[in-house]
Design a protein around this motif. Structure first.
Motif, PDB file in Angstrom:
ATOM      1  N   UNK A 151       0.814  -1.219   0.000  1.00 25.03           N
ATOM      2  CA  UNK A 151       0.000   0.000   0.000  1.00 25.03           C
ATOM      3  C   UNK A 151       0.845   1.265   0.000  1.00 25.03           C
ATOM      4  N   UNK A 152       2.004   1.250   0.620  1.00 25.37           N
ATOM      5  CA  UNK A 152       2.844   2.443   0.687  1.00 25.37           C
ATOM      6  C   UNK A 152       3.419   2.873  -0.649  1.00 25.37           C
ATOM      7  N   UNK A 153       3.440   1.956  -1.604  1.00 29.85           N
ATOM      8  CA  UNK A 153       3.999   2.303  -2.921  1.00 29.85           C
ATOM      9  C   UNK A 153       3.210   3.404  -3.616  1.00 29.85           C
ATOM     10  N   UNK A 154       1.950   3.577  -3.256  1.00 29.77           N
ATOM     11  CA  UNK A 154       1.147   4.617  -3.909  1.00 29.77           C
ATOM     12  C   UNK A 154       1.702   6.017  -3.622  1.00 29.77           C
ATOM     13  N   UNK A 155       2.435   6.159  -2.522  1.00 32.79           N
ATOM     14  CA  UNK A 155       2.989   7.467  -2.182  1.00 32.79           C
ATOM     15  C   UNK A 155       4.329   7.735  -2.859  1.00 32.79           C
ATOM     16  N   UNK A 156       4.968   6.693  -3.353  1.00 31.94           N
ATOM     17  CA  UNK A 156       6.285   6.851  -3.970  1.00 31.94           C
ATOM     18  C   UNK A 156       6.213   7.157  -5.458  1.00 31.94           C
ATOM     19  N   UNK A 157       5.063   6.994  -6.055  1.00 29.35           N
ATOM     20  CA  UNK A 157       4.925   7.184  -7.494  1.00 29.35           C
ATOM     21  C   UNK A 157       5.210   8.632  -7.906  1.00 29.35           C
ATOM     22  N   UNK A 158       5.031   9.579  -7.001  1.00 27.14           N
ATOM     23  CA  UNK A 158       5.275  10.991  -7.319  1.00 27.14           C
ATOM     24  C   UNK A 158       6.750  11.363  -7.374  1.00 27.14           C
ATOM     25  N   UNK A 159       7.603  10.584  -6.745  1.00 22.75           N
ATOM     26  CA  UNK A 159       8.996  10.989  -6.571  1.00 22.75           C
ATOM     27  C   UNK A 159       9.758  11.257  -7.877  1.00 22.75           C
ATOM     28  N   UNK A 160       9.670  10.418  -8.897  1.00 27.91           N
ATOM     29  CA  UNK A 160      10.405  10.743 -10.131  1.00 27.91           C
ATOM     30  C   UNK A 160       9.949  12.065 -10.763  1.00 27.91           C
ATOM     31  N   UNK A 161       8.647  12.299 -10.788  1.00 25.43           N
ATOM     32  CA  UNK A 161       8.149  13.551 -11.369  1.00 25.43           C
ATOM     33  C   UNK A 161       8.594  14.746 -10.537  1.00 25.43           C
ATOM     34  N   UNK A 162       8.564  14.614  -9.212  1.00 26.05           N
ATOM     35  CA  UNK A 162       9.001  15.717  -8.352  1.00 26.05           C
ATOM     36  C   UNK A 162      10.482  16.018  -8.534  1.00 26.05           C
ATOM     37  N   UNK A 163      11.296  14.986  -8.653  1.00 27.29           N
ATOM     38  CA  UNK A 163      12.733  15.202  -8.864  1.00 27.29           C
ATOM     39  C   UNK A 163      12.971  15.950 -10.174  1.00 27.29           C
ATOM     40  N   UNK A 164      12.285  15.539 -11.213  1.00 23.38           N
ATOM     41  CA  UNK A 164      12.418  16.209 -12.505  1.00 23.38           C
ATOM     42  C   UNK A 164      11.956  17.665 -12.420  1.00 23.38           C
ATOM     43  N   UNK A 165      10.850  17.902 -11.742  1.00 25.48           N
ATOM     44  CA  UNK A 165      10.338  19.267 -11.596  1.00 25.48           C
ATOM     45  C   UNK A 165      11.287  20.136 -10.779  1.00 25.48           C
ATOM     46  N   UNK A 166      11.900  19.564  -9.744  1.00 25.24           N
ATOM     47  CA  UNK A 166      12.849  20.328  -8.932  1.00 25.24           C
ATOM     48  C   UNK A 166      14.086  20.725  -9.732  1.00 25.24           C
ATOM     49  N   UNK A 167      14.437  19.936 -10.723  1.00 21.97           N
ATOM     50  CA  UNK A 167      15.586  20.253 -11.570  1.00 21.97           C
ATOM     51  C   UNK A 167      15.174  21.247 -12.666  1.00 21.97           C
ATOM     52  N   UNK A 168      14.093  20.944 -13.366  1.00 19.87           N
ATOM     53  CA  UNK A 168      13.690  21.768 -14.512  1.00 19.87           C
ATOM     54  C   UNK A 168      13.024  23.089 -14.123  1.00 19.87           C
ATOM     55  N   UNK A 169      12.220  23.079 -13.066  1.00 17.72           N
ATOM     56  CA  UNK A 169      11.473  24.274 -12.676  1.00 17.72           C
ATOM     57  C   UNK A 169      12.344  25.504 -12.475  1.00 17.72           C
ATOM     58  N   UNK A 170      13.299  25.455 -11.548  1.00 16.78           N
ATOM     59  CA  UNK A 170      14.145  26.640 -11.334  1.00 16.78           C
ATOM     60  C   UNK A 170      14.969  27.030 -12.568  1.00 16.78           C
ATOM     61  N   UNK A 171      15.314  26.062 -13.392  1.00 15.31           N
ATOM     62  CA  UNK A 171      16.114  26.352 -14.581  1.00 15.31           C
ATOM     63  C   UNK A 171      15.289  26.992 -15.698  1.00 15.31           C
ATOM     64  N   UNK A 172      14.018  26.635 -15.827  1.00  8.65           N
ATOM     65  CA  UNK A 172      13.215  27.080 -16.970  1.00  8.65           C
ATOM     66  C   UNK A 172      12.168  28.139 -16.656  1.00  8.65           C
ATOM     67  N   UNK A 173      11.774  28.265 -15.403  1.00  6.92           N
ATOM     68  CA  UNK A 173      10.690  29.181 -15.072  1.00  6.92           C
ATOM     69  C   UNK A 173      11.230  30.529 -14.596  1.00  6.92           C
ATOM     70  N   UNK A 174      10.562  31.618 -14.980  1.00  3.08           N
ATOM     71  CA  UNK A 174      10.987  32.925 -14.470  1.00  3.08           C
ATOM     72  C   UNK A 174      10.611  33.038 -12.994  1.00  3.08           C
ATOM     73  N   UNK A 175      11.427  33.741 -12.217  1.00  5.56           N
ATOM     74  CA  UNK A 175      11.144  33.870 -10.788  1.00  5.56           C
ATOM     75  C   UNK A 175       9.907  34.726 -10.539  1.00  5.56           C
ATOM     76  N   UNK A 176       9.678  35.707 -11.365  1.00  4.19           N
ATOM     77  CA  UNK A 176       8.494  36.543 -11.161  1.00  4.19           C
ATOM     78  C   UNK A 176       8.034  37.096 -12.485  1.00  4.19           C
TER      79      UNK A 176
END
Length: 176
Positions: A151-176
């Motif tokens: 049952x706990x595996x349902x919470x881990x499915x987000x981790x790859x997408x979150x890691x990718x977003x943490x890398x790409x977000x600050x690099x590609x998105x404007x701060x304001x």
């Protein structure tokens, strides 16, 4: 990037549903405990939206969103590894705080990035569509994960997408 970040919040809200029978049995909890697992993150999101929106105005939507993604990732791992219903509910509350950072941050960036009213309407429509799809996708993924894993595996499915977003977000998105 913005739509996936917001879609993860609603996917997480629905992904836990099919894991509930296993969770009920393995954590030796009550129906009230299981109801709290579902309700607490949504309550926390509702309560935290306004303060988080103010925070993102001061610190910037990319910083607040990245902090929220990090918090969401840590809380997801805590949820997956919970061996007690109280710990799971507390971790789900932390998930709610992380989720509350993503909604206003992504919407603020959409407002900033899309100044043309037509483009902004399309961006908000896409944002809303992905969030809605997140609910359906969460339920489907939950069924597959509970069938083949614990049952706990349902919470881990987000981790790859979150890691990718943490890398790409600050690099590609404007701060304001």
């Amino acid at each position: 990037i913005l739509t996936v970040a917001a879609g993860l919040v609603l996917a997480d809200a629905s992904i836990v549903t099919l894991a509930l029978p296993d969770l009920l049995q393995e954590l030796d909890t009550t129906v009230q405990g299981v109801a709290a697992v579902i309700a607490v993150p949504m309550f926390v999101i509702a309560v935290a939206l306004m303060p988080v929106e103010r925070l993102q105005r001061r610190a910037g939507p990319v910083r607040v969103g990245a902090a929220g993604l990090g918090l969401f990732a840590v809380a997801s791992v805590l949820c997956a590894l919970s061996s007690d219903i109280t710990v799971l509910i507390a971790a789900r509350a932390v998930l709610g705080i992380g989720g509350a950072t993503l909604m206003p941050s992504t919407m603020a960036l959409i407002r900033t990035m899309f100044t043309d009213p037509g483009q902004r309407a399309k961006a908000i429509g896409l944002w809303s569509g992905v969030m809605t799809a997140g609910i359906a996708l969460g339920s489907v993924m939950s069924g597959v994960l509970v069938e083949y894993f614990w049952w706990g595996s349902v919470f881990l499915v987000n981790l790859p997408a979150m890691a990718l977003l943490l890398i790409l977000g600050p690099a590609l998105l404007p701060e304001s």
